[in-house]
Design an enzyme around this catalytic site. Sequence first.
Site, short mmCIF file in Angstrom:
data_model
loop_
_atom_site.label_atom_id
_atom_site.label_comp_id
_atom_site.label_asym_id
_atom_site.label_seq_id
_atom_site.Cartn_x
_atom_site.Cartn_y
_atom_site.Cartn_z
CG ASN A 1 -0.26 0.14 2.53
OD1 ASN A 1 0.97 0.10 2.58
ND2 ASN A 1 -1.02 0.30 3.59
N GLY B 1 -5.97 -16.93 5.00
CA GLY B 1 -7.17 -17.39 4.29
C GLY B 1 -6.86 -17.64 2.82
CE LYS C 1 -9.87 -22.36 4.92
NZ LYS C 1 -10.83 -21.68 5.79
CE1 TYR D 1 6.72 -4.02 13.41
CE2 TYR D 1 8.04 -4.70 15.29
CZ TYR D 1 7.85 -4.64 13.92
OH TYR D 1 8.78 -5.21 13.08
#
Length: 322
Positions: free
Chosen positions: A36, A104, A107, A147
Site C-alpha cells: 500500500n 485465508g 488456505k 507492533y
Amino acid sequence: MARRKRILVTGGAGFLGSHLCEQLIGAGSEVLCVDNFYTGAKENLGALLGSPQLEIIRHDITFPLYVEVDEIFNLACPASPIYYQHDPVQTTKTSVHGSINMLGLAKRIRAKILQASTSEVYGDPETHPQDETYWGRVNPIGPRSCYDEGKRCAETLFFDYRRQHNLSIKVARIFNTYGPRMRPYDGRVVSNFIVQALTNQPITIYGDGKQTRSFCYVDDMIDGLVRLMNTSDGVVGPMNLGNPAEITMVELAALVIELTGSRSEINFKPLPIDDPRQRQPNIKMARDTLRWAPTVPLRDGLDKTIAFFETLMIARGAGAAR
Ligand code: NAD
Ligand code: UDP
Ligand code: UDP
C-alpha cells in the site's frame, strides 16, 4: 519448460521486501508485489520495474486479496517505531487482519506461507541471548504494543491455521536488519546515525546508549528468509534470524563517525518508553536447520549502507560530510 514459481511478497516495495523481490526474480521466479506504499516506494524496485517477471499491485492487506500463487512471503507492516506508532490501530490491523487474509488466501490456494515476525516478540527480555523457547516480556498496553502484540498475535494465527487447517507455515523472527534502501528519516538507529554523520549533525543517542542491539546486513537476512521458505513442511519455526554480533548504541555511533569521517558530536536524548535494554539472537536453530549464518561483518555492511545514503543525499541535493 517447467512453469516459473509464482511468489507473492506483501510489503514488497519496502526495505526488506524490495531486496527479497530482487533475489526471487534473479532466481527465476515470477513475483507479485503487493504493497500500500505506506513506508515503501516503487523506486525501491527500480531495476526490476521493466521486468516481465514482476507485477505490482497497490493494495492494503487488511482487505481480502484473491490471487493465485505458489508461495507467500508476508512482510507487509511498518517496522520503524515512528511509522508504526503514527497509526497504531492500522499497525495492529495490518498484523492481525492482514495475517488472517493472507492465511485465508494460503488456505484456499494451498500455498506455503512465511511470516516476517520479529525479535520484538521477546520485548525487553530477561534471558540473554534470546532463543526461540523464550516467551518474551512485552507490555500489552504501551506505545510499542501495536507492533509487538500485533506480531505476537500473527504468530498465534499462523500456528492455529497450521493446527486447524494443516497449512504449510514458516515463522521467521527477524532481528534488527540494516542496509541500502532504509528510509533516511524513518527513525531507525542505523539510518539516523548515518544521515546525521553525513550531514555533520549531532548524533542522537537515546538514553545512556548502553542498550545493545545485534545488526544483520540485509543480504544475509534475505538469504536466511529464502532458505527458511525452501525447507520441508516439518520445519515451521519460529526461527530466529539475525547476526549475533552485539553492540551498544554508543559503540555504534563511534563506528559510524569513524567510517564516515564525520565531525558530528553526540547528543544524548531521553530513552523512549519500553525501549529494550539488550538484544542478541541465539541462531543455533537456523545454523543447524538452514545451514545458515550471517557472513557480512558490521563494518562492511555499514560501508555499503553509507555509500547508499551518500548517493541518495547527493541526488537530493543535501550535503554529505566527505
Ligand atoms: P518497511 O517499512 O521498509 O516495509 C514494510 C512494507 O510494508 C512497506 O513497503 C509498506 O508500504 C508495506 N505495508 C505496510 N502496511 C501495509 C498494508 N497494510 N498493506 C500492504 N502493504 C503494507 O519495513 P522492513 O524493514 O522492510 O520490514 C519488513 C518486514 O520485516 C515487516 O513485517 C517487519 O515487521 C519485519 N521486520 C523487519 C526488521 C528490520 O530490522 N528491518 C526486524 C524485524 C522484523
Ligand atoms: N481471504 C482472502 N483471499 C482468499 C481467501 C480468503 O483474502 O483467497 C480472506 C477472507 O476475506 C477471509 C479471510 O481470508 O475473511 C480468512 O479466510 P478463512 O477461509 O480462513 O476464513 P473465513 O472465510 O471462514 O472467514
Ligand atoms: N536509537 C538511538 N538513536 C536514534 C534512534 C534509535 O539511540 O536516533 C536507539 C533506540 O532507542 C534503540 C536502538 O537505538 O535502543 C535501536 O532502535 P531502532 O528503532 O533502530 O530499533 P528497535 O528499537 O526497534 O530495535
